[in-house]
Every structure is written in C-alpha cells, then in structure tokens.
Design an enzyme around this catalytic site. Sequence first.
Site, PDB file in Angstrom:
ATOM      1  N   ASP A  40      -0.480  -5.248   6.040  1.00 34.27           N
ATOM      2  CA  ASP A  40      -1.476  -6.109   5.404  1.00 34.27           C
ATOM      3  C   ASP A  40      -1.284  -6.186   3.895  1.00 34.27           C
ATOM      4  O   ASP A  40      -0.657  -5.324   3.281  1.00 34.27           O
ATOM      5  CB  ASP A  40      -2.887  -5.604   5.708  1.00 34.27           C
ATOM      6  CG  ASP A  40      -3.143  -4.235   5.086  1.00 34.27           C
ATOM      7  OD1 ASP A  40      -2.265  -3.365   5.219  1.00 34.27           O
ATOM      8  OD2 ASP A  40      -4.203  -4.046   4.466  1.00 34.27           O
ATOM      9  N   GLU A  41      -1.834  -7.217   3.321  1.00 35.25           N
ATOM     10  CA  GLU A  41      -2.002  -7.382   1.876  1.00 35.25           C
ATOM     11  C   GLU A  41      -0.719  -7.095   1.081  1.00 35.25           C
ATOM     12  O   GLU A  41      -0.719  -6.323   0.121  1.00 35.25           O
ATOM     13  CB  GLU A  41      -3.131  -6.479   1.363  1.00 35.25           C
ATOM     14  CG  GLU A  41      -4.490  -6.841   1.922  1.00 35.25           C
ATOM     15  CD  GLU A  41      -5.596  -6.001   1.313  1.00 35.25           C
ATOM     16  OE1 GLU A  41      -6.625  -6.572   0.923  1.00 35.25           O
ATOM     17  OE2 GLU A  41      -5.446  -4.761   1.242  1.00 35.25           O
ATOM     18  N   VAL A  42       0.371  -7.717   1.465  1.00 33.38           N
ATOM     19  CA  VAL A  42       1.623  -7.527   0.729  1.00 33.38           C
ATOM     20  C   VAL A  42       1.643  -8.495  -0.455  1.00 33.38           C
ATOM     21  O   VAL A  42       1.614  -9.708  -0.285  1.00 33.38           O
ATOM     22  CB  VAL A  42       2.844  -7.759   1.641  1.00 33.38           C
ATOM     23  CG1 VAL A  42       4.130  -7.534   0.853  1.00 33.38           C
ATOM     24  CG2 VAL A  42       2.785  -6.832   2.855  1.00 33.38           C
ATOM     25  N   HIS A  48       0.828  -1.217   0.000  1.00 32.20           N
ATOM     26  CA  HIS A  48       0.000   0.000   0.000  1.00 32.20           C
ATOM     27  C   HIS A  48       0.858   1.260   0.000  1.00 32.20           C
ATOM     28  O   HIS A  48       0.519   2.255   0.639  1.00 32.20           O
ATOM     29  CB  HIS A  48      -0.951   0.007   1.208  1.00 32.20           C
ATOM     30  CG  HIS A  48      -1.995  -1.060   1.158  1.00 32.20           C
ATOM     31  ND1 HIS A  48      -3.159  -0.937   0.435  1.00 32.20           N
ATOM     32  CD2 HIS A  48      -2.039  -2.301   1.735  1.00 32.20           C
ATOM     33  CE1 HIS A  48      -3.896  -2.040   0.566  1.00 32.20           C
ATOM     34  NE2 HIS A  48      -3.228  -2.891   1.343  1.00 32.20           N
TER      35      HIS A  48
END
Length: 528
Positions: free
Chosen positions: A322-324, A262
């Site tokens: 998160d969400e790598v 992100h």
Amino acid sequence: MAGSRLWVSLLLGASLTFWASAVWPWPQYIQIYSQCYTLYPNNFQFRYHVSSAAQPGCVVLDEAFRRYRNLLFGTGSWPRPNFAGKQQTEGKNMLVITVMTAECNEFPSLESVENYTLTINDDQCLLTAVTVWGALRGLETFSQLVWKSAEGTFFINKTKIKDFPRFPHRGLLLDTSRHYLPLSTILGTLDVMSYNKFNVFHWHMVDDPSFPYESFTFPELTRKGSYNPVTHIYTSQDVREVIEYARLRGIRVVAEFDTPGHTLSWGPGIPGLLTPCYSGSLPSGTFGPVNPSLNSTYDFMSTFFLEISSVFPDFYLHLGGDEVDFTCWKSNPNIQAFMKKKGFTDFKQLESFYIQTLLDIVSDYDKGYVVWQEVFDNKVKIRPDTIIQVWREEIPVDYMKEMEQITKAGFRALLSAPWYLNRIAYGPDWKDMYKVEPLGFHGTPEMRNLVIGGEACMWGEYVDSTNLVSRLWPRAGAIAERLWSSNQTTDMEFAYKRLSHFRCELLRRGIQAQPISVGYCEQEFEHT
C-alpha cells in the site's frame, strides 16, 4: 436482531437482566429461560465426555478449563451458599465437553470449524463442538451466561444455543512499529480478542519508524532499525510466545511485512535496499521505497521471507503493497534507465513488477498471501487465491464499490475501511461501526461468498500501551459482533444494552474498557 430480542423478552419477561444481556457477540440461535441452576465454585468442573475425541492432555482445552474456572470463580475457596428463607435451585457441578475431532497440537486456520452447541437443562450441562476451536467459543459463551446474585451465589439459566460464525476471518490489527507495544500488552489483547471471538491477530510488526522484529538471518535490521535494540524488540522467544498464546485461544497470527513502501526502518540494516532519492542530478541523502531495479533486492527478499515463512506457521502472510510514493523513484536516473530497459511507461508498472516478483518468491515457500487493495487497483497480476484487504474510504471509489470490483474479479476480500479504531470521535462512534454490512454491495451470491470477513485496525501513531486498551475495548466488540452474528442482528437498542453489560464484564475481568455512555457498573471493581 429484533426477532431475537422479542424471543428473549418472551422467555425472560419484560426486562433483560444482566445474565441474559451480557452475551456478546450474540449467538446465531439462542433460547434462555427463567429457570436457573446453582453453580457451586468449590465443586464445579469442566469434564471431557467419554466419547470426546479430545481427552485430558489436550493442552488447548486443559488450559482453557483452567482459564475459565479462574475467570468465573477466581482462585480462592467459596463458602456454600446460604438459602435460608429462599427456594433452593437445582445445582450443576460440571460442564461436559464433547469434541468430535481432536486438533490439540495443531494451529487454527482459515478453514477451521468454530460451530458449537450449548445445552443447559434439567438433564445435562453439555457443550458439543466439531473442533477444539468451536469448544473454545462455546466456553466463552458459557462464561458469559453465568451470573452472580447480590448474595454472592452463582447461577446459570436453562439455555439452548446453536452457534457458528458468519465469517471465518475476524481480525484485529495492531501496529507495533509507530509505538512499540510490550509483549504483555499484546498477550493481554489476545485475551480480550478471545472474549469477543476474534480469531486473527494481524501483526503489523514493522513500518517506517522502527523495525522491532529480531531477524536471526539479518540481525542488523533490528540493531539499526529499532527504537532500542535491547528494550524495544521482539525476540524469537517473544514471537513464539505470542503464536502459542494465540493458538491456545483459537487465534491465528498473520504477520505483515509491508513492502516496497513503509520500509524506511529497513534501510539502515540493509545498505542498498532502499532507493536513493535525487535532487537534480545528485543524490539528496534521503531514501524512498525498496529499490526494485536491483537483483540484490530480490536476493534479500528471498532469504528474508524464507525466514518469515518458517517462523510464522499460518498459511498466510500479509505482504502489504500500500501507499507507495513514486516521487523518489521518479527522481532516480538509475530507476528511469531500468524502466526504459523493461519498457515500463509508468511507475505503477514498476510497482507491479516488484510485487509480482515478491509474490512469486513467497509462493515458492508454499505460503498464501494477503495484500492491501492498491495491489488490485494497480492491476498487479496476482494468483487467484490472493486475499485483498480493503482499507480506503475516499472518493472516487468507496469501499463497497471496491468490494464489488474485487469479488467480481474473483478474488477473496477482507473489509477494514470503516473499522479504523485509531480514529476517534466524541460520542458513541461504535454505532457507526456496528451498522456496517460487509455484504452491502451489488453482487451475485458467488461474489458475496468471496467476502471472508474483515478486520478492526488500530494504527499506532497516537496509541501505545498507555491508551491501547481503553481505545480498543469495548469499541472493537461492535466489529466482532458484526463479523460473528447473523446479518439480522441489527437492533441498536438491544446491542447497546448488551455491549454496556459486556463492558462491565470486561471490567470484572480486569480489562480497563472505556464506557460507551452515561451510566455505571454494579460491581465494586469499577471504583478500584
């Protein structure tokens, strides 16, 4: 709760009137009687008790008195009520406030005590609290108890309340990257948060689309990473204003700067920070997560988070995690060589290396941290006092199983998974949010004590200042009550009646809260 509803009905009669059912969130213990007292707007005062630790000059309460007087009566003068042909009730001309410890120049914290007692009877109109933060919660409840007759006279009923929050962390997340939210919109949200007794503003300030935080250490981040470096940024003065505005309402500001994923908006301002992606043996011209293989990455993070630690006074920072997406890392030969040198066999180990290094950096600044659940799921070695926020709902691990695993491992947990307000559905979707029990997992009392609360989340893909207010309120109120009130407060019909009235009260206060069902508000403001 069913018991509370029966108790109030016995005291008031068969039906719940507006002034009783507008209380939101519902207190832990409340008695309301049919006997009522007149309030005279021209004479009414909020006054410190002589024995109160807080006295005039306590800006937190002085400002609250001004706000609540305006919320209750407006800024004009009022004619004296005409009781011709009616029985005149006893009047009350002041609410006396006693605070046991003065924290007038401090910031609220996770450990802040928010208990209060409110007593309104023939002898007194008294609000007692341990801290100024508890007094703020009591003032809000007092304001909701005041009602206005058709003739325009203000009343409050004989009442006894002993109240305290069920959880110490009751948060609302706003995403100001995907769509920039003007400062006025954020300040307005803080107002309504205080009406709902939320006490944490989780500011998800930056993300892939834009970097609106104006860094004084790295000004190029905003100049090259924001939508517009003049109109769509938060200056240092803006940030200070948000923090102080929140403090005066007993709300903590927990800033989130999410890495290593992100972070696309970080790249233009800090060349070399992001990982170059490859197509075959050549760079593709695109970039992925933060590059964890370079010493320069950690030099930057050390300097940047030193600034963030000084700007945001709360003990906790949210560090994301998160969400790598590992695709870009997998394509990069330099990353592969770094992993081989470190003995890493999968990319979760690489992610863990980055996050552990970042956590060590932040710890050196005497800050605690909150992370998203992937940090725990990927077995990053984190400090025992880390707070882990649960947001994922999908199979194979549901969010209650996740809560069980996190607390079993000895970590504190925040719940957000069932409370994503950006997800909308036709009908009263607040009911599903209201039914959530944060402790609804298998666990010991010690595990349940590690659940410190939760957060409502409003992500910004399809939300900006044009629709934020109506999408937030009063839906977020369902989560506010779940985090404040007793776990026995579950009667859906009782909640519906009170939330409907509370929505009308929000309209009266100038908040364009959406309806929760068919119906109408008595007040004229709905038509303006």
